[in-house]
Write a protein that holds these residues in place. Structure first.
Motif, short mmCIF file in Angstrom:
data_model
loop_
_atom_site.label_atom_id
_atom_site.label_comp_id
_atom_site.label_asym_id
_atom_site.label_seq_id
_atom_site.Cartn_x
_atom_site.Cartn_y
_atom_site.Cartn_z
N TYR A 291 23.97 48.33 2.82
CA TYR A 291 23.37 49.05 2.20
C TYR A 291 22.73 50.35 2.85
O TYR A 291 21.97 51.21 2.52
CB TYR A 291 22.00 48.56 1.41
CG TYR A 291 22.45 47.38 0.40
CD1 TYR A 291 22.91 47.63 -0.75
CD2 TYR A 291 22.41 46.13 0.99
CE1 TYR A 291 23.54 46.36 -1.56
CE2 TYR A 291 23.04 45.07 0.16
CZ TYR A 291 23.34 45.08 -1.17
OH TYR A 291 23.80 44.22 -1.96
N THR A 349 23.53 56.14 1.14
CA THR A 349 23.75 54.69 0.33
C THR A 349 24.77 55.57 -0.59
O THR A 349 24.79 56.53 -0.88
CB THR A 349 22.59 54.19 -0.09
OG1 THR A 349 21.71 55.14 -0.85
CG2 THR A 349 21.54 53.66 1.21
N VAL A 353 22.84 52.46 -5.47
CA VAL A 353 21.90 52.00 -4.71
C VAL A 353 20.75 52.92 -4.27
O VAL A 353 20.73 53.84 -3.85
CB VAL A 353 22.54 51.74 -3.47
CG1 VAL A 353 21.61 50.73 -2.30
CG2 VAL A 353 23.69 50.45 -3.53
N VAL A 394 15.56 47.31 -1.77
CA VAL A 394 16.77 47.58 -2.03
C VAL A 394 17.26 47.29 -3.54
O VAL A 394 16.99 45.88 -3.84
CB VAL A 394 18.01 47.13 -1.22
CG1 VAL A 394 19.51 47.61 -1.67
CG2 VAL A 394 17.56 47.41 0.37
N ASP A 396 20.33 47.40 -6.50
CA ASP A 396 21.92 47.99 -6.93
C ASP A 396 21.90 48.03 -8.33
O ASP A 396 21.93 46.99 -9.01
CB ASP A 396 22.66 46.85 -6.19
CG ASP A 396 24.12 47.64 -6.53
OD1 ASP A 396 24.42 48.32 -7.46
OD2 ASP A 396 25.09 47.20 -5.64
#
Length: 491
Positions: A291, A349, A353, A394, A396
């Motif tokens: 990531y 990234t 993301v 993080v 996604d």
């Protein structure tokens, strides 16, 4: 003789007339009116007292205790008002041995919802009642919360907590009342059908969960299971998240591939991993690098005195990022203490993301590449310039994968949780709640019966010292001299 009798009759008539006249005077009338009013007022007071005694205790009792022991938070009110099932709180107490604080708190719960019933059970009358729910020796004033076939036992020692972690250093023991948190989470537990499950990764020298973290997870009604990736072909389907807590050795490439695949399919991962003394965690860090996040060599040292605690530049007081995880902590001006951390650098990234720095050091920080072998806090050749992230989230949007990474092994140790006045625990549990989607999870602080630590930076401590030792005494001296000169001039 007749004359004497006539005289007595005249005197008697005169006395009767004087008595009648006295009763007709203004003073007598006012006195009679006052007597009637007094009787009426007393009757009204008796009726009001009877009426008030029948009202709920929440309307008639006011919490004036300094720690607000009998008051409940909005979390408790929400749980109570949303109840659809009957909940019974059994209070195990002997006659005459009732704890006043617990009694008043139970009265509040009883008044919060028609679905909550408080029932006292005297162990002298019902000696075997508690044995249906626990094998422990039941202390007086313990509680049992039950709904249907589900129950939870709350020991008296869990309601009143004592922290001995500083006893051998300061000689002090801190005490707190955790009644509301214990009762509310127990109610939520007994009425919940499906509880979230977090799997704890094993097989890499992971540390045992600290008491603070273990208790926080239990209070959040989150179940934990151990997981070895060497003995399974895939991550269990019921895993709401996987927690990797302070590993001392790296995972294998096969395990890294399994965790990567798990994340690509929308998995949730929580990692607490700080700098290592020997082996680098290359395979574990490869998941982070997927990531665009890299780990820096060494240990982060803070150069700004406002951002480290206790005079140790490696005990960081990082700045809070902008996130749902940190928003409440920012509003409360809370300090998060992050000891012995590894620097994280956020790179490029994918568009899908989102990486958020939750805790960030200042631009004056740097990473000592000497690591645990450092012998100075000064910056040397080869040390890496900051700022760094020491905690990131993080997300996604394509796969639904979510991850929390905290680059310190010791952040949730009991001592640092205590020094942060619980802010460290709040931060981690906010992150857990965000990760597993339990944004309305219960988080109720215990109420101190002694004191809370005031965490300040080294520069703030120095300013306070200067004010107390020099500025304030000099001001008093100045005003004293000025007053003395003024008096002499007048004389």
């Amino acid at each position: 003789m007749n004359k004497l009798k006539n005289t007595e009759k005249r005197n008697l008539k005169r006395n009767r007339k004087q008595s009648m006249d006295a009763l007709n005077t203004r003073t007598a009338k006012v006195g009679g009116y006052s007597f009637i009013v007094t009787v009426v007022v007393l009757a009204i007071l008796v009726l009001v007292n009877v009426a008030v005694s029948s009202l709920p205790s929440t309307w008639t009792q006011f919490d004036i205790s300094s720690a607000q022991l009998y008051s409940v938070t909005s979390s408790t009110k929400s749980v109570a008002q949303n109840l659809t099932e009957e909940v019974t709180i059994y209070w195990i107490t002997q006659e005459g041995e009732e704890d006043t604080v617990i009694e008043k708190l139970l009265n509040v719960y009883d008044a919060l919802s028609d679905n909550i019933t408080v029932e006292k059970k005297n162990p002298d009358i019902y000696p075997t009642f508690a044995s249906q729910y626990t094998d422990e020796t039941v202390e007086n004033n313990s509680l049992i919360v039950e709904s249907g076939d589900t129950y939870r036992y709350i020991a008296y020692s869990d309601i009143y907590e004592s922290d001995y972690s500083d006893y051998y250093t300061t000689g002090s023991v801190s005490s707190s009342f955790d009644g509301e948190s214990e009762i509310t989470t127990a109610i939520d537990y007994v009425v919940s059908e499906d509880l979230p499950v977090i799997y704890l990764l094993t097989g890499h020298g992971e540390a045992d969960l600290s008491d603070s973290l273990s208790e926080s997870i239990e209070k959040a009604n989150i179940e934990t299971e151990e997981l070895s990736l060497l003995t399974v072909d895939e991550i269990p389907e019921d895993a709401d998240a996987i927690l990797i807590y302070a590993p001392t050795s790296d995972i294998s490439e096969e395990e890294a591939d399994m965790l990567t695949e798990y994340m690509e399919e929308g998995g949730h991962l929580f990692v607490m991993s700080g700098p290592q003394e020997e082996d680098e965690l290359i395979n574990l860090h490869s998941i982070l690098e997927n990531y665009g996040i890299t780990t820096e060599e060494g240990i982060v040292v803070e150069g700004n005195r406002d951002n480290y605690a206790f005079g140790y530049p490696y005990v960081l007081l990082p700045e809070l990022g902008d996130s749902d995880i940190t928003s409440e902590l920012s509003e409360n001006n809370s300090y998060i203490i992050v000891p012995v951390a590894q620097g994280l650098t956020i790179g490029d990234t994918d568009d899908n993301v989102t990486v958020t720095s939750l805790l960030t050091t200042t631009s004056e920080s740097f990473s000592k590449i000497a690591g645990y072998s450092l012998d100075t806090y000064d910056k040397e050749d080869g040390d890496i310039d900051g700022a760094f992230s020491v905690a990131v989230s993080v997300e996604d949007s394509d796969s639904g994968a979510m991850m929390i990474w905290i680059s310190s092994d010791d952040m949730m140790e009991d001592t640092y949780v205590s020094y942060s006045s619980g802010a460290n625990s709040d931060f981690v549990m906010n992150a857990v709640s965000w990760l597993i989607g339990e944004t309305d999870s219960i988080s109720i602080r215990s109420k101190s019966l002694s004191y809370s630590y005031l965490t300040i930076s080294t520069s703030q401590a120095n300013i306070i010292k200067v004010c107390l030792i020099a500025v304030i005494p000099l001001c008093y001296l100045f005003f004293g001299i000025e007053d003395m000169v003024r008096r002499r001039k007048k004389s």
